[in-house]
Design an enzyme around this catalytic site. Structure first.
Site, PDB file in Angstrom:
ATOM      1  N   CYS A  89     -29.493   1.993  17.067  1.00  0.00           N
ATOM      2  CA  CYS A  89     -29.567   0.583  16.650  1.00  0.00           C
ATOM      3  C   CYS A  89     -28.547   0.354  15.538  1.00  0.00           C
ATOM      4  O   CYS A  89     -28.601   1.015  14.504  1.00  0.00           O
ATOM      5  CB  CYS A  89     -30.973   0.240  16.148  1.00  0.00           C
TER       6      CYS A  89
ATOM      7  N   ARG B 213     -28.628  -1.398  27.449  1.00  0.00           N
ATOM      8  CA  ARG B 213     -28.811  -2.246  26.251  1.00  0.00           C
ATOM      9  C   ARG B 213     -28.851  -1.393  24.975  1.00  0.00           C
ATOM     10  O   ARG B 213     -27.927  -1.386  24.179  1.00  0.00           O
ATOM     11  CB  ARG B 213     -30.105  -3.070  26.419  1.00  0.00           C
TER      12      ARG B 213
HETATM   13  P1  HMG Z   1     -28.490 -16.007  12.690  1.00  0.00           P
HETATM   14  O1  HMG Z   1     -27.099 -15.850  12.236  1.00  0.00           O
HETATM   15  O2  HMG Z   1     -29.564 -16.165  11.650  1.00  0.00           O
HETATM   16  O3  HMG Z   1     -28.613 -17.151  13.802  1.00  0.00           O
HETATM   17  O4  HMG Z   1     -28.840 -14.747  13.596  1.00  0.00           O
HETATM   18  P2  HMG Z   1     -28.685 -18.711  13.728  1.00  0.00           P
HETATM   19  O5  HMG Z   1     -29.860 -19.132  14.518  1.00  0.00           O
HETATM   20  O6  HMG Z   1     -28.521 -19.203  12.308  1.00  0.00           O
HETATM   21  O7  HMG Z   1     -27.355 -19.109  14.542  1.00  0.00           O
HETATM   22  C1  HMG Z   1     -26.064 -18.769  14.070  1.00  0.00           C
HETATM   23  C2  HMG Z   1     -25.067 -18.811  15.211  1.00  0.00           C
HETATM   24  O8  HMG Z   1     -25.425 -17.844  16.221  1.00  0.00           O
HETATM   25  C3  HMG Z   1     -25.042 -20.149  15.923  1.00  0.00           C
HETATM   26  O9  HMG Z   1     -23.726 -20.317  16.406  1.00  0.00           O
HETATM   27  C4  HMG Z   1     -25.958 -19.947  17.086  1.00  0.00           C
HETATM   28  O10 HMG Z   1     -25.691 -20.784  18.187  1.00  0.00           O
HETATM   29  C5  HMG Z   1     -25.646 -18.490  17.473  1.00  0.00           C
HETATM   30  P3  HMG Z   1     -22.649 -21.210  15.603  1.00  0.00           P
HETATM   31  O11 HMG Z   1     -23.280 -22.573  15.522  1.00  0.00           O
HETATM   32  O12 HMG Z   1     -22.488 -20.565  14.258  1.00  0.00           O
HETATM   33  O13 HMG Z   1     -21.420 -21.097  16.461  1.00  0.00           O
HETATM   34  N1  HMG Z   1     -26.774 -17.871  18.160  1.00  0.00           N
HETATM   35  C6  HMG Z   1     -26.703 -17.306  19.371  1.00  0.00           C
HETATM   36  N2  HMG Z   1     -25.698 -17.134  20.239  1.00  0.00           N
HETATM   37  C7  HMG Z   1     -25.993 -16.516  21.410  1.00  0.00           C
HETATM   38  N3  HMG Z   1     -27.214 -16.071  21.739  1.00  0.00           N
HETATM   39  C8  HMG Z   1     -28.237 -16.198  20.884  1.00  0.00           C
HETATM   40  C9  HMG Z   1     -27.990 -16.845  19.646  1.00  0.00           C
HETATM   41  N4  HMG Z   1     -28.798 -17.146  18.606  1.00  0.00           N
HETATM   42  C10 HMG Z   1     -28.033 -17.770  17.709  1.00  0.00           C
HETATM   43  N5  HMG Z   1     -29.450 -15.763  21.220  1.00  0.00           N
HETATM   44  C11 HMG Z   1     -30.026 -13.762  15.435  1.00  0.00           C
HETATM   45  C12 HMG Z   1     -30.125 -14.604  14.177  1.00  0.00           C
HETATM   46  C13 HMG Z   1     -31.445 -13.368  15.817  1.00  0.00           C
HETATM   47  C14 HMG Z   1     -29.378 -14.577  16.523  1.00  0.00           C
HETATM   48  C15 HMG Z   1     -29.160 -12.510  15.108  1.00  0.00           C
HETATM   49  O14 HMG Z   1     -29.704 -11.879  13.993  1.00  0.00           O
HETATM   50  C16 HMG Z   1     -29.118 -11.529  16.238  1.00  0.00           C
HETATM   51  O15 HMG Z   1     -28.555 -11.804  17.278  1.00  0.00           O
HETATM   52  N6  HMG Z   1     -29.721 -10.323  16.057  1.00  0.00           N
HETATM   53  C17 HMG Z   1     -29.799  -9.332  17.101  1.00  0.00           C
HETATM   54  C18 HMG Z   1     -29.594  -7.965  16.533  1.00  0.00           C
HETATM   55  C19 HMG Z   1     -29.775  -6.930  17.597  1.00  0.00           C
HETATM   56  O16 HMG Z   1     -29.583  -7.174  18.785  1.00  0.00           O
HETATM   57  N7  HMG Z   1     -30.133  -5.700  17.169  1.00  0.00           N
HETATM   58  C20 HMG Z   1     -30.294  -4.579  18.022  1.00  0.00           C
HETATM   59  C21 HMG Z   1     -31.460  -4.699  18.943  1.00  0.00           C
HETATM   60  S1  HMG Z   1     -33.043  -4.346  18.212  1.00  0.00           S
HETATM   61  C22 HMG Z   1     -33.226  -2.655  18.439  1.00  0.00           C
HETATM   62  O17 HMG Z   1     -32.290  -1.991  18.790  1.00  0.00           O
HETATM   63  C23 HMG Z   1     -34.600  -2.068  18.303  1.00  0.00           C
HETATM   64  C24 HMG Z   1     -35.262  -1.786  19.658  1.00  0.00           C
HETATM   65  O18 HMG Z   1     -34.459  -0.938  20.455  1.00  0.00           O
HETATM   66  C25 HMG Z   1     -36.630  -1.135  19.446  1.00  0.00           C
HETATM   67  C26 HMG Z   1     -36.608   0.090  18.523  1.00  0.00           C
HETATM   68  O19 HMG Z   1     -35.725   0.947  18.646  1.00  0.00           O
HETATM   69  O20 HMG Z   1     -37.523   0.163  17.695  1.00  0.00           O
HETATM   70  C27 HMG Z   1     -35.497  -3.091  20.443  1.00  0.00           C
HETATM   71 MG    MG Z   2     -34.364   1.181  20.280  1.00  0.00          MG
END
Ligand code: HMG
Ligand code: MG
Length: 309
Positions: free
Chosen positions: A246, A21
């Site tokens: 990230c 991931r």
């Molecule tokens: P948004 O654009 O605000 O979402 O994104 P929304 O709720 O307005 O929905 C927009 C569209 O996305 C819709 O589709 C939803 O159905 C779809 P449309 O009607 O336009 O066709 N949608 C989804 N589709 C599939 N699965 C879902 C989902 N949710 C909405 N779950 C959202 C908000 C949170 C979804 C977006 O910002 C996002 O996916 N962010 C994830 C970013 C990410 O993964 N970042 C990296 C991981 S974090 C990290 O690495 C840190 C960590 O490792 C710890 C550390 O290092 O400190 C964990």
């Molecule tokens: Mg991380």
């Protein structure tokens, strides 16, 4: 000279492998399902028992992990490992439940700007979303882990008040998350800072409910993990050969390399259950899968086999 450091090492710690991931999410070039499965099979062969496989996030935000369901389907039926996946909202939870996964990980940041860049939400909104995701997940028999990112520093805001991170962690545990993994998302932490942060946290939260998720951007992840070990942390996140970063945290490099952590722990007599030789094989497969060299130190140098002089 007298020092109490390293006097009371634990017998064993648990490693939570994040490479499929956290490692792959940052790769621009699409990686085939077969290749991802090869990597995960190698990690399982190395006896890693907890693996974060993928994310149920928006495929527009993280295209590399758009194949979450297919990957889980390919790996179904493995009883020797607990798989988990990131889940940002109710859509993610429904996808995770339908996939049959038994564990998810919710995530947010301790700094507003990173939380917005990463999830398009305020911290308060993320917590409110999780208050509607965690209870149904628990009712469905899932375990829920949580991440608090940017605890050691934010790429947009700089210093982060650890009391804010503590308050968020407390709310996540109150919701029913079994553990909060504290993230040095951009690898800016130093050991003294880690001691201060963990002193603050451990005064209010049992250390068994905390994990460390240290990115090794500036080479301090292992030193920070060692401070955590000293202070009672028994759960560490790591990524094979240091794979990752990230995409919404500029400059973020991979998590602490699993081989570096395992090599240090085994060298000090702390068990992990992981087979270091097989881990070395998994590191080579990770390199093969992404098509470039990876930075892990032990991955590059090999483990040192001690022999009596
Ligand atoms: P948004 O654009 O605000 O979402 O994104 P929304 O709720 O307005 O929905 C927009 C569209 O996305 C819709 O589709 C939803 O159905 C779809 P449309 O009607 O336009 O066709 N949608 C989804 N589709 C599939 N699965 C879902 C989902 N949710 C909405 N779950 C959202 C908000 C949170 C979804 C977006 O910002 C996002 O996916 N962010 C994830 C970013 C990410 O993964 N970042 C990296 C991981 S974090 C990290 O690495 C840190 C960590 O490792 C710890 C550390 O290092 O400190 C964990
Ligand atoms: Mg991380």
């Amino acid at each position: 000279m007298k020092s109490q450091m390293l006097d009371e090492l634990p017998d064993r710690v648990s490693i939570y492998e994040v490479s499929p991931r956290d490692g792959l999410q940052n790769e621009a070039k699409p990686i085939a399902l077969e290749a991802k499965q090869r990597l995960v099979d190698a990690l399982i062969a190395a006896k890693l028992e907890r693996i974060e496989l993928t994310s149920f996030v928006s495929p527009r935000w993280i295209p590399q992990l758009a194949d979450a369901e297919q990957l889980i389907e390919r790996l179904a039926g493995r009883s020797d490992v607990t798989f988990s996946a990131l889940c940002p909202n109710a859509t993610g939870f429904e996808r995770a439940k339908a996939s049959g996964l038994r564990e998810i990980a919710v995530f947010l940041s301790a700094s507003e700007t990173h939380n917005r860049k990463n999830t398009n939400k305020s911290i308060a909104r993320s917590l409110s979303v999780f208050s509607e995701v965690v209870p149904p997940a628990l009712e469905a028999g899932m375990r829920v882990r949580a991440y608090v990112s940017t605890v050691w520093g934010c790429p947009y805001e700089g210093d982060v008040d650890p009391r804010r991170a503590l308050e968020i962690a407390r709310q996540l545990l109150d919701l029913g998350c079994y553990q909060v993994s504290l993230g040095d998302t951009i690898g800016v932490g130093n050991p003294l800072q880690t001691r201060r942060i963990l002193s603050l946290f451990s005064a209010e939260i049992p250390t068994q409910r905390l994990a460390l998720h240290m990115h090794d951007t500036r080479g301090t992840a292992l030193a920070n993990a060692l401070v955590g070990l000293e202070m009672g942390i028994r759960d560490f996140d790591a990524s094979i050969a240091g794979l990752g970063g990230c995409p919404y945290a500029p400059g973020a490099a991979g998590n602490l390399a699993t081989e570096d952590l395992v090599n240090m722990l085994h060298g000090m007599g702390v068990k992990t259950g992981v087979d270091l030789d097989k881990l070395m094989d998994a590191g080579k497969i990770a390199e093969d899968v992404i098509g470039r060299k990876l930075p892990g130190k032990v991955h590059q140098a090999g483990p040192f086999v001690r022999r009596p002089a």
